[in-house]
Every structure is written in C-alpha cells, then in structure tokens.
Enzyme design. Structure first.
Site, PDB file in Angstrom:
ATOM      1  N   ASP A   9       0.865  -1.176   0.000  1.00  0.00           N
ATOM      2  CA  ASP A   9       0.000   0.000   0.000  1.00  0.00           C
ATOM      3  C   ASP A   9       0.911   1.238   0.000  1.00  0.00           C
ATOM      4  O   ASP A   9       2.117   1.139   0.272  1.00  0.00           O
ATOM      5  CB  ASP A   9      -0.881  -0.042   1.256  1.00  0.00           C
ATOM      6  CG  ASP A   9      -1.677   1.229   1.446  1.00  0.00           C
ATOM      7  OD1 ASP A   9      -2.368   1.650   0.507  1.00  0.00           O
ATOM      8  OD2 ASP A   9      -1.580   1.816   2.553  1.00  0.00           O
ATOM      9  N   ILE A  10       0.330   2.405  -0.265  1.00  0.00           N
ATOM     10  CA  ILE A  10       1.130   3.634  -0.275  1.00  0.00           C
ATOM     11  C   ILE A  10       0.932   4.446   0.998  1.00  0.00           C
ATOM     12  O   ILE A  10       1.807   4.527   1.843  1.00  0.00           O
ATOM     13  CB  ILE A  10       0.810   4.493  -1.526  1.00  0.00           C
ATOM     14  CG1 ILE A  10       1.266   3.780  -2.804  1.00  0.00           C
ATOM     15  CG2 ILE A  10       1.509   5.856  -1.407  1.00  0.00           C
ATOM     16  CD1 ILE A  10       0.989   4.548  -4.075  1.00  0.00           C
ATOM     17  N   ASP A  11      -0.224   5.076   1.138  1.00  0.00           N
ATOM     18  CA  ASP A  11      -0.447   6.015   2.235  1.00  0.00           C
ATOM     19  C   ASP A  11      -0.437   5.314   3.586  1.00  0.00           C
ATOM     20  O   ASP A  11      -1.228   4.418   3.849  1.00  0.00           O
ATOM     21  CB  ASP A  11      -1.775   6.751   2.029  1.00  0.00           C
ATOM     22  CG  ASP A  11      -1.764   7.574   0.761  1.00  0.00           C
ATOM     23  OD1 ASP A  11      -1.128   8.634   0.762  1.00  0.00           O
ATOM     24  OD2 ASP A  11      -2.370   7.140  -0.234  1.00  0.00           O
ATOM     25  N   GLY A  44      -5.318   2.387  -3.243  1.00  0.00           N
ATOM     26  CA  GLY A  44      -6.579   2.957  -3.675  1.00  0.00           C
ATOM     27  C   GLY A  44      -6.358   4.117  -4.626  1.00  0.00           C
ATOM     28  O   GLY A  44      -7.294   4.562  -5.300  1.00  0.00           O
ATOM     29  N   LYS A 184      -8.806  -4.481  -3.390  1.00  0.00           N
ATOM     30  CA  LYS A 184      -7.432  -4.701  -3.827  1.00  0.00           C
ATOM     31  C   LYS A 184      -7.165  -6.187  -4.044  1.00  0.00           C
ATOM     32  O   LYS A 184      -6.383  -6.564  -4.928  1.00  0.00           O
ATOM     33  CB  LYS A 184      -6.450  -4.151  -2.797  1.00  0.00           C
ATOM     34  CG  LYS A 184      -6.428  -2.641  -2.660  1.00  0.00           C
ATOM     35  CD  LYS A 184      -5.354  -2.227  -1.655  1.00  0.00           C
ATOM     36  CE  LYS A 184      -5.386  -0.749  -1.372  1.00  0.00           C
ATOM     37  NZ  LYS A 184      -4.334  -0.348  -0.399  1.00  0.00           N
ATOM     38  N   ASP A 207      -2.289  -0.537   5.834  1.00  0.00           N
ATOM     39  CA  ASP A 207      -2.592   0.143   7.096  1.00  0.00           C
ATOM     40  C   ASP A 207      -4.033   0.611   7.205  1.00  0.00           C
ATOM     41  O   ASP A 207      -4.474   1.032   8.278  1.00  0.00           O
ATOM     42  CB  ASP A 207      -1.673   1.359   7.267  1.00  0.00           C
ATOM     43  CG  ASP A 207      -2.093   2.520   6.382  1.00  0.00           C
ATOM     44  OD1 ASP A 207      -2.487   3.563   6.918  1.00  0.00           O
ATOM     45  OD2 ASP A 207      -2.070   2.355   5.146  1.00  0.00           O
ATOM     46  N   ASN A 210      -9.273  -0.227   3.564  1.00  0.00           N
ATOM     47  CA  ASN A 210      -9.371  -0.862   2.245  1.00  0.00           C
ATOM     48  C   ASN A 210      -8.302  -1.929   2.036  1.00  0.00           C
ATOM     49  O   ASN A 210      -8.152  -2.459   0.933  1.00  0.00           O
ATOM     50  CB  ASN A 210      -9.296   0.186   1.127  1.00  0.00           C
ATOM     51  CG  ASN A 210      -7.971   0.939   1.108  1.00  0.00           C
ATOM     52  OD1 ASN A 210      -7.243   0.986   2.097  1.00  0.00           O
ATOM     53  ND2 ASN A 210      -7.658   1.533  -0.023  1.00  0.00           N
TER      54      ASN A 210
END
Length: 258
Positions: A9-11, A44, A184, A207, A210
C-alpha cells in the site's frame, strides 16, 4: 515458505503522514528487489497519483484504484470499471444531497463542482494536483472509482440507495466509491494468475480499511504499526510504525531481507 512477490500500500505504508517515503523504506525495497523478489504497489490511488513514487522505487507493476486497474511491468492486464448506470444513479442521488463527486479514470480525474471546499481539503491531504472540472466526464470515459465528498454523519444517506456500490472512508470529508464486489484483493488475484504465482507465495503490507481483503488474500498479511485498529485483526503480523522502520522490519520478519 519462500515468498516471491510483495504488495505495498502507499499512504501510511510506503509513505508517512507527510507523504514522504522514509529512507530506510527505500533501502529495504531495493534490497528486496536485489534478491529477485518482485515489489508491486497496491493502492486505492490512481496511477497518476503515484508515478513519481513508483519511479523512485523502480516499480513498474501495480494494483491501483482499489483493484480496478492492474498493470504488470508497464502493461495493463486487468481493468474493471463502475457500470455506467450505477455512476448515473449516484450522480443523481448525490445532487439531491448537495454533495460533490470526483470521477476517476485510469489516466485523469475530474470533479463535477469546481473548487468545492471538501474536495480542496481532502485532495490537498494527498499532496497531488487538483482534478479538472467537467461534470460530464463520467458520460464519456470509463470510471473506475469516485470520491464522494461528504462527512461521516451523512454516510447513512447512501445506505442501499445504489445497489452494487460500497463506500470506504479515507478522509473525514471524502469516501472512495467502488463496486461492492471489488477490492485490492481482486486486483492482486488477477496479477498473481497472470504471472503464475500462488497466493500463498505473496506478502502484502497495508494500514487502512481498504486493506482488509488484501491482507487475507495472501500468504502473509502485514499491518503497519500505525494501522487503523480495525485492520490489525486481519493481519498475520503487525510491524512497527511507517516512520520506525515498519517496512524494513516487516520484510525481515518475512525472511526476505537481512
């Protein structure tokens, strides 16, 4: 288990609250890649939101838009748009509630109201360019995800109004709108099928809310120490905070880096 691929994931996972990627995360991902393990982004976000990050990490494969648009080594391999009739129904209902929408294609995004304060606040938190203004964008392009700009106390206004849609809050003024059967995990499964890797041979880091399905869809699901409390029960392991070596420590736990 020898893992062959890791989804990030990114954020809150690759980047911290300031949208900066810690240097130890960069080093850990590069070490992972040097050992022949594939690194893939699973987010996302739309592709135009994370291109500089992917370039810095040398990643050219991603699951974007909560599983709706998947690219492997630069080539699109899977896509699933929101049905046009569902978009139209949401547009009509949101208009009755005086709520603004932002429509996301795979290469650009547009709002149906210019400079709405909820849009400005939520998109600013992503530290990306603001969307263009085109209330009819959804009529002419495939839409993979929608930002619904409303507050938490207004969520009930959308309960069972448009069948087949679900809502995931990512900001106190905005929610992602996606098909109810999409996550995802769906995009990850499509990518794994494409390359012939079993889910048990994959690791995923996340984290947020989603990320629930994603962490359960792989052999080892790792939640960040800063994860939403509702996510942690879905993880096999909880690593440290993103700013406290979370990616590095999680990869070490998986036996993928030294």
């Amino acid at each position: 288990m020898t893992y062959k691929i890791v989804f990030f994931d990114i954020d809150g996972t690759l980047v911290n609250e300031d949208k900066q990627i810690p240097e130890d995360t960069v080093e850990a991902v590069r070490q992972l890649q040097s050992r022949g393990v594939e690194a893939v982004i699973a987010t996302g976000r739309a592709p135009y939101f994370f291109a500089p990050l992917a370039e810095r990490l040398g990643i050219d494969s991603f699951v974007s838009l909560n599983g709706a648009y998947v690219v492997y080594k630069g080539e699109p391999i899977f896509s699933r748009e929101i049905p046009r009739e569902s978009v139209e129904a949401l547009v009509n209902h949101a208009a009755k509630q005086n709520h603004s929408l932002v429509f996301q294609g795979h290469s650009s995004y547009y709002a149906n109201e210019s400079s709405h304060p909820h849009m400005v606040e939520s998109v600013s938190s992503l530290k990306v360019d603001f969307p263009g203004f085109d209330p009819h964008f959804w009529k002419n392009e495939s839409i993979y995800q929608i930002f619904l700009l409303c507050e938490k106390h207004e969520e009930h206004l959308y309960d069972e109004v448009v069948p087949g849609l679900r809502y995931i809050r990512w900001h106190n003024k905005a929610m992602d709108v996606i098909p109810s059967d999409r996550s995802k995990a769906q995009g990850i499964e499509a990518l794994l099928r494409h390359i012939g890797v079993a889910p048990e041979e994959a690791v995923a880091f996340g984290d947020g809310l989603n990320d629930k399905e994603m962490l359960k869809a792989v052999g080892l699901g790792i939640a960040m120490g800063n994860s939403h409390d509702e996510l942690k029960p879905f993880a096999d392991y909880v690593t440290t905070h993103v700013d406290e070596g979370g990616i590095r420590n999680g990869l070490r736990f998986a036996g993928l880096i030294g």
